[in-house]
Design a protein around this motif. Structure first.
Motif, PDB file in Angstrom:
ATOM      1  N   SER A 164      41.858  51.202  45.002  1.00 36.04           N
ATOM      2  CA  SER A 164      42.820  50.258  45.591  1.00 36.04           C
ATOM      3  C   SER A 164      42.288  48.831  45.530  1.00 36.04           C
ATOM      4  O   SER A 164      43.064  47.871  45.443  1.00 36.04           O
ATOM      5  N   LEU A 223      42.978  47.690  42.002  1.00 35.92           N
ATOM      6  CA  LEU A 223      44.419  47.523  41.831  1.00 35.92           C
ATOM      7  C   LEU A 223      44.906  46.210  42.431  1.00 35.92           C
ATOM      8  O   LEU A 223      45.709  45.489  41.821  1.00 35.92           O
ATOM      9  N   LYS A 224      44.399  45.891  43.612  1.00 36.98           N
ATOM     10  CA  LYS A 224      44.771  44.621  44.242  1.00 36.98           C
ATOM     11  C   LYS A 224      44.279  43.445  43.415  1.00 36.98           C
ATOM     12  O   LYS A 224      44.980  42.438  43.253  1.00 36.98           O
ATOM     13  N   ILE A 242      43.830  43.384  40.144  1.00 35.92           N
ATOM     14  CA  ILE A 242      44.691  43.287  38.956  1.00 35.92           C
ATOM     15  C   ILE A 242      45.989  42.566  39.305  1.00 35.92           C
ATOM     16  O   ILE A 242      46.468  41.701  38.562  1.00 35.92           O
ATOM     17  N   GLU A 243      46.547  42.911  40.462  1.00 38.12           N
ATOM     18  CA  GLU A 243      47.808  42.301  40.894  1.00 38.12           C
ATOM     19  C   GLU A 243      47.676  40.781  41.003  1.00 38.12           C
ATOM     20  O   GLU A 243      48.524  40.037  40.484  1.00 38.12           O
ATOM     21  N   TYR A 244      46.629  40.317  41.650  1.00 37.58           N
ATOM     22  CA  TYR A 244      46.445  38.877  41.835  1.00 37.58           C
ATOM     23  C   TYR A 244      46.075  38.184  40.522  1.00 37.58           C
ATOM     24  O   TYR A 244      46.514  37.054  40.267  1.00 37.58           O
ATOM     25  N   THR A 245      45.294  38.837  39.695  1.00 32.31           N
ATOM     26  CA  THR A 245      44.919  38.247  38.406  1.00 32.31           C
ATOM     27  C   THR A 245      46.152  38.031  37.537  1.00 32.31           C
ATOM     28  O   THR A 245      46.325  36.974  36.919  1.00 32.31           O
ATOM     29  N   LEU A 246      47.024  39.040  37.480  1.00 39.83           N
ATOM     30  CA  LEU A 246      48.245  38.925  36.672  1.00 39.83           C
ATOM     31  C   LEU A 246      49.197  37.888  37.258  1.00 39.83           C
ATOM     32  O   LEU A 246      49.875  37.163  36.512  1.00 39.83           O
ATOM     33  N   LEU A 247      49.260  37.807  38.596  1.00 37.84           N
ATOM     34  CA  LEU A 247      50.128  36.810  39.232  1.00 37.84           C
ATOM     35  C   LEU A 247      49.653  35.399  38.892  1.00 37.84           C
ATOM     36  O   LEU A 247      50.465  34.537  38.505  1.00 37.84           O
ATOM     37  N   ASP A 285      41.244  37.893  43.448  1.00 40.57           N
ATOM     38  CA  ASP A 285      41.534  38.347  42.088  1.00 40.57           C
ATOM     39  C   ASP A 285      40.609  39.508  41.757  1.00 40.57           C
ATOM     40  O   ASP A 285      39.875  40.012  42.603  1.00 40.57           O
TER      41      ASP A 285
END
Length: 495
Positions: free
Chosen positions: A291, A294-295, A297-302, A448
Motif C-alpha cells: 500500500s 501504491l500510494k 505511484i498515485e502521487y508520482t503519476l498525479l 511520491d
C-alpha cells in the motif's frame, strides 16, 4: 474534481508570484521583522493545530510503523509533541521531511515547531528558539560486525570514511574530533546504513538508542564507542520553535516539565517505541508494504500528469515568445529559459516551497512540487518546440502566406503540425524524464514514490530491497509510457 481545481488555482497564483521581482518577496518578508507582539500560542489555538516537523527515520525518537494498511508516525519525540499539542488544546499535525530541511521549514513558517532529536547548539539558537532539554543520549558509531575487532578507537578510523546525518551534531563531532577520517553526510539515516552495509563507509555515527535499533534489526551490524568529547548541553535534545515565540516555548516547557516529573519518557514513551520496533521486526516483509508503494505511484503519476500539461502549455508559450519579433517578449523568454536550465531542479523545488511558500503560507508541499516541476519542464519543452519550428523550411511558411493565411493561421495549420511530428521523440523523452525527476519533490515531504520508499526503509530497517522494488516500479511506468508514445509516433509517421 474540487481538489484538482484548488491545486490548479494555487499553481496559477504561485506561478504569478514566481514571475514577480524578488524585492517584492523580500519586502513582504521583512514586514514582520519589527512585530514585537508574541501571538504564537494564540495563533496556534485559533487555527486548532500544532504543525510539527520531523525526520521520521530515527528510531526510537521518530520513525514509521505500519498499523493495518496505514502509516503511523511513532516514537518518543512524537509522544512528546502530542503531549504539548494536547496541553495546548489543539490537534497535532506532523510533516515528515529531510532533517536538514526542518529548520529551514521552521524559519519560513511552513511548520510551527521541530522535534527530531535536535541538539540546541549556539549556532542554531541564533535562528530559532529552543525549549529546555527533554532527553540526553550518548553518541556512538555503528560498524559492520566483520570489522568489530578492527575499529576499537577513533584513531582506528584514520583514513577511513564515517557517515553522519547532514546538519547533525554527530556530523560536526566526526569532523572536529576525527580529523584524519573522512566524513560523508547524507540527509537520510537509512541511506547511511545502506552505505555502511555496502562498504561505501566504514562506520555511521548516530545516537546510541538509534544505533541499538539498527543493530538489533540487522545481525551484521554492531556498535562501538568512540568516546566523543561532548559538552553536557550538547548531548541533550530540545524542541525548536520560530524566533520570538516565547509564549509557545513557555507552554512547551510546562509540558516537558510534567513529562520529566512523571518520568513518562522512561516509563511510557520508550517502551511504547520499543514495542512498535519489535512488532515491525517480526513482520517486515516488503509484500506487507504494497500500500505504501501504491500510494507513491498515485502521487508520482498525479505530479507527472499535471506537470506535463502545464509544462507543455508554458513551453509552447515561451517558444513562441522567443521566436516573436517583439523584443520584450523575446528577452523575457530567453531570460526565463536560461535561468531555469541553469539552476538545479532540487533548488527550484526548495525555493518554491520555502521561498515563495514563506509568502503564500497555505501553499501545500504537493502544489509546490507540481509548480517547480512544471516550471522546470516548461523551459526544456520550450527549446524542443523552438527547434522543431526552426526545422520547418521557410518555403512552407511563404507558401502558406501566399495562399492568404495569416501568421497565426500559418503557425496553427502548417508549422505546428509538422513541427510536432519532428519533435515528438524529444517530447517523449522529456515526459519520461519527468516521471523520474519528480522523485526530487520527496525532499519537501511530498508523498511520491521515493518518499514512500524511504518510509518503507525506515519501517523495515531494510535499505537495498525497497530501492530495488522502486527501481522496478519506475521502469514499468517509464517503459509503459514509452510504448504509448511510440504508438502515436508510428501513427504520425504513417499519416
Amino acid at each position: 474534481m474540487q481538489n484538482i481545481k484548488k491545486i490548479l488555482f494555487s499553481i496559477i497564483l504561485v506561478i504569478t508570484m514566481f514571475m514577480l521581482p524578488a524585492h517584492h518577496v523580500m519586502a513582504d518578508d521583512n514586514s514582520n521583522v519589527n512585530n514585537t507582539n508574541d501571538t504564537s500560542v494564540k495563533d496556534i489555538k485559533e487555527k486548532g493545530t500544532l504543525v510539527v516537523g520531523v525526520s521520521a527515520d530515527y528510531p526510537p525518537y521518530e520513525f514509521t510503523a505500519k498499523v493495518g494498511d496505514k502509516t503511523k508516525y511513532v516514537g518518543m519525540d512524537i509522544d512528546i509533541a502530542r503531549k504539548i499539542a494536547d496541553d495546548l488544546g489543539v490537534k497535532l499535525e506532523l510533516k515528515n521531511m529531510d532533517f536538514d530541511s526542518l529548520l529551514v521549514a521552521l524559519e519560513t513558517h511552513k511548520i510551527d515547531g521541530v522535534i527530531s532529536a535536535i541538539n540546541p547548539t549556539p549556532e542554531r539558537r541564533k535562528n530559532v528558539d529552543f525549549t529546555e532539554l527533554y532527553y540526553s543520549g550518548k553518541q556512538v558509531i555503528l560498524v559492520n560486525e566483520a570489522d568489530r575487532d578492527k575499529y576499537q578507537t577513533k584513531a582506528d578510523f584514520n583514513g577511513q570514511t564515517i557517515g553522519a546525518q547532514t546538519g547533525s551534531l554527530l556530523y560536526d563531532l566526526v569532523k572536529e574530533q576525527m580529523p584524519k577520517a573522512k566524513v560523508k553526510g547524507l540527509a537520510k539515516l537509512n541511506n547511511l546504513v545502506i552505505a555502511l552495509q555496502t562498504g561505501k563507509v566504514q562506520g555511521v555515527a548516530m545516537d546510541q538508542p538509534t544505533a541499538e535499533a539498527y543493530a538489533v534489526n540487522n545481525k551484521g551490524l554492531v556498535i562501538m564507542d568512540p568516546k566523543f568529547k561532548v559538552d553536557a548541553d550538547q548531548t541533550g535534545y530540545a524542541m525548536a520553535f520560530a524566533k520570538g515565540s516565547d509564549a509557545l516555548v513557555d507552554a512547551a516547557n510546562k509540558s516537558i516539565s510534567e513529562i520529566k516529573e512523571q518520568n513518562l519518557i522512561t516509563n511510557d514513551y520508550i517502551p511504547k517505541a520499543s514495542k512498535y520496533m519489535k512488532t515491525t521486526t517480526e513482520d517486515n516483509d516488503l509484500i506487507d508494504y504494497w500500500s505504501y508503494f501504491l500510494k507513491g505511484i498515485e502521487y508520482t503519476l498525479l505530479i507527472t500528469a499535471i506537470s506535463v500539461v502545464i509544462g507543455f502549455i508554458l513551453g509552447t508559450l515561451l517558444a513562441l515568445m522567443r521566436l516573436s519579433d517583439n523584443k520584450i517578449a523575446h528577452a523575457i523568454s530567453v531570460a526565463y529559459i536560461e535561468f531555469i536550465r541553469g539552476t538545479p531542479l532540487m533548488v527550484q523545488v526548495m525555493f518554491v516551497y520555502f521561498g515563495i511558500g514563506a509568502v503564500v503560507q497555505s501553499l501545500p508541499a504537493l502544489v509546490a512540487g507540481i509548480i517547480a516541476t512544471s516550471l522546470n519542464s516548461g523551459a526544456y519543452i520550450a527549446e524542443i518546440i523552438r527547434s522543431g519550428i526552426d526545422s520547418i523550411e521557410k518555403g512552407q511558411t511563404e507558401a502558406a502566406r501566399s495562399l492568404g493565411l495569416t501568421k497565426n493561421q500559418t503557425y496553427r495549420y502548417v508549422v505546428i503540425p509538422q513541427a510536432l511530428k519532428n519533435i515528438w521523440p524529444a517530447l517523449g523523452n522529456e515526459f519520461i524524464t519527468l516521471i523520474k525527476e519528480s522523485s526530487i519533490v520527496s525532499i519537501i515531504g511530498v508523498t511520491d514514490l521515493m518518499y514512500q520508499t524511504q518510509l518503507v526503509q525506515s519501517a523495515t530497517y531494510k535499505g537495498v530491497a525497497p530501492l530495488f522494488v522502486t527501481m522496478i516500479i519506475y521502469f514499468i511506468m517509464t517503459f509503459s509510457l514509452s510504448k504509448v508514445l511510440g504508438h502515436f509516433e508510428r501513427k504520425m509517421n504513417h499519416d
